[in-house]
Design a protein around this motif. Structure first.
Motif, PDB file in Angstrom:
ATOM      1  N   UNK A 132       0.808  -1.393  -0.051  1.00 51.00           N
ATOM      2  CA  UNK A 132      -0.067  -0.094  -0.036  1.00 51.00           C
ATOM      3  C   UNK A 132       0.980   1.085   0.011  1.00 51.00           C
ATOM      4  N   UNK A 133       0.804   2.084  -1.091  1.00 49.39           N
ATOM      5  CA  UNK A 133       1.676   3.276  -1.039  1.00 49.39           C
ATOM      6  C   UNK A 133       1.158   4.365  -0.294  1.00 49.39           C
ATOM      7  N   UNK A 134      -0.073   4.355   0.266  1.00 50.12           N
ATOM      8  CA  UNK A 134      -0.721   5.296   0.745  1.00 50.12           C
ATOM      9  C   UNK A 134       0.239   6.207   2.024  1.00 50.12           C
ATOM     10  N   UNK A 135       0.577   7.328   1.894  1.00 50.74           N
ATOM     11  CA  UNK A 135       1.488   7.903   2.826  1.00 50.74           C
ATOM     12  C   UNK A 135       2.823   7.524   2.648  1.00 50.74           C
ATOM     13  N   UNK A 136       3.233   6.826   1.938  1.00 50.86           N
ATOM     14  CA  UNK A 136       4.633   6.124   1.822  1.00 50.86           C
ATOM     15  C   UNK A 136       5.455   7.226   1.062  1.00 50.86           C
ATOM     16  N   UNK A 137       6.824   7.173   1.529  1.00 51.36           N
ATOM     17  CA  UNK A 137       7.705   8.135   0.895  1.00 51.36           C
ATOM     18  C   UNK A 137       8.195   7.334  -0.268  1.00 51.36           C
ATOM     19  N   UNK A 138       7.855   8.022  -1.745  1.00 50.34           N
ATOM     20  CA  UNK A 138       8.352   7.319  -2.798  1.00 50.34           C
ATOM     21  C   UNK A 138       9.245   8.157  -3.427  1.00 50.34           C
ATOM     22  N   UNK A 139      10.507   7.846  -3.917  1.00 52.42           N
ATOM     23  CA  UNK A 139      11.358   8.659  -4.658  1.00 52.42           C
ATOM     24  C   UNK A 139      11.700   7.933  -6.015  1.00 52.42           C
ATOM     25  N   UNK A 152       5.064   8.867 -11.439  1.00 52.82           N
ATOM     26  CA  UNK A 152       4.804   9.752 -10.147  1.00 52.82           C
ATOM     27  C   UNK A 152       3.114  10.382  -9.974  1.00 52.82           C
ATOM     28  N   UNK A 153       2.679  10.629 -11.063  1.00 53.20           N
ATOM     29  CA  UNK A 153       1.504  11.107 -11.132  1.00 53.20           C
ATOM     30  C   UNK A 153       0.473  10.049 -10.631  1.00 53.20           C
ATOM     31  N   UNK A 154       0.617   8.780 -11.106  1.00 50.13           N
ATOM     32  CA  UNK A 154      -0.121   7.546 -10.751  1.00 50.13           C
ATOM     33  C   UNK A 154       0.160   7.385  -9.235  1.00 50.13           C
ATOM     34  N   UNK A 155       1.183   7.489  -8.817  1.00 48.51           N
ATOM     35  CA  UNK A 155       1.577   6.926  -7.332  1.00 48.51           C
ATOM     36  C   UNK A 155       0.931   8.288  -6.456  1.00 48.51           C
ATOM     37  N   UNK A 157      -1.559   9.863  -7.051  1.00 49.43           N
ATOM     38  CA  UNK A 157      -3.218   9.632  -7.359  1.00 49.43           C
ATOM     39  C   UNK A 157      -3.489   8.705  -6.320  1.00 49.43           C
ATOM     40  N   UNK A 158      -2.700   7.598  -5.913  1.00 43.78           N
ATOM     41  CA  UNK A 158      -2.864   6.712  -4.785  1.00 43.78           C
ATOM     42  C   UNK A 158      -2.119   6.981  -3.377  1.00 43.78           C
ATOM     43  N   UNK A 159      -2.000   8.548  -3.288  1.00 43.11           N
ATOM     44  CA  UNK A 159      -1.903   9.203  -2.096  1.00 43.11           C
ATOM     45  C   UNK A 159      -0.348   8.721  -1.660  1.00 43.11           C
TER      46      UNK A 159
END
Length: 259
Positions: A132-139, A152-155, A157-159
């Motif tokens: 679940x990517x919600x609230x996760x730090x994604x680089x 980046x836009x898709x992620x 969108x998934x918060x």
């Protein structure tokens, strides 16, 4: 470190597509592949896409034009294919030769279109792994229009909380180390070493490169990060093997809307 292989994700999508297409009342979704010239990577992707369509029972037709085709003639041919009611989707193999006006046939910013298949394949892999990517730090390393920006836009969108790194980023290693999920889409062989990866990070490798020994490899030094990452995708056999299944998924959606 767990290796998240693309074949498992692709098979799950394929299975779902075969079931869903059974409700189409005998109507077979059809893809048109447009290729200009004889670039080996284009031809390889065309073969893979054709094979995938056959596998899920969809129709596929290739339209191949010489590299020397004039812009006006190409636009005319493209419009004819686009206006054909039997065709539900078009895969245009890019980049086109420089003398052709790509802008005229690409629907960038068109809300009715689909996200690029590779970008969506990244999201499909994370979903399949139950991450679940919600609230996760994604680089995301790389800001191309084909992968970096759309993924980046898709992620977002998934918060997820998304940071995009590029050649001008200060202290990129530190930015990457802070990430819960690291998406490598820089197009530089084995650039992401252990110094870029935080403990327990999920590493998605979108790169396709050839190393010094002529072997296919990604943007990530997978062996080098194995003691740090919790999950990583291999190259080959990772994100790339999911992209044609995503293409088939888009085609079925378009066919449903075309009914």
């Amino acid at each position: 470190m767990e290796l998240l292989k693309g074949i498992d994700v692709a098979n799950a999508i394929n299975e779902k597509l075969i079931k869903e297409s059974a409700d189409m009342g005998g109507r077979v979704p059809k893809l048109a592949i447009i290729r200009v010239g004889e670039r080996p990577d284009d031809m390889s992707y065309e073969r893979g896409a054709t094979k995938k369509m056959e596998k899920v029972g969809f129709a596929c037709e290739s339209f191949v034009f010489p590299e020397t085709i004039e812009n006006e003639a190409f636009q005319k041919e493209f419009d004819t294919i686009n206006d054909n009611p039997e065709i539900d989707g078009i895969l245009l193999l890019r980049p086109l030769p420089k003398h052709l006006d790509e802008e005229a046939v690409v629907f960038a910013g068109d809300k009715t279109g689909f996200a690029p298949c590779t970008a969506e394949a990244v999201v499909e892999m994370l979903d399949f792994a139950g991450i679940d990517v919600t609230g996760k730090r994604v680089t995301v390393v790389g800001r191309s229009l084909v992968i970096g920006k759309p993924v980046s836009m898709l992620l977002l969108k998934k918060n997820a909380t998304v940071t995009i790194c590029h050649t001008k980023t200060k202290d990129m290693k530190e930015e990457c180390r802070r990430a819960d999920i690291l998406v490598a889409a820089a197009g530089v062989a084995k650039m992401i070493t252990a110094e870029y990866v935080g403990k327990g990070a999920v590493v998605i490798d979108v790169g396709i490169n050839v190393d010094n020994n002529g072997k296919l490899c990604g943007d990530v030094d997978t062996d080098g990060i194995s003691s740090l990452a919790s999950v990583a995708t291999p190259v080959p056999g990772g994100v790339g093997s999911v992209t044609t299944s995503v293409l088939a998924k888009h085609l079925l959606q378009a066919a449903k809307e075309n009914r």
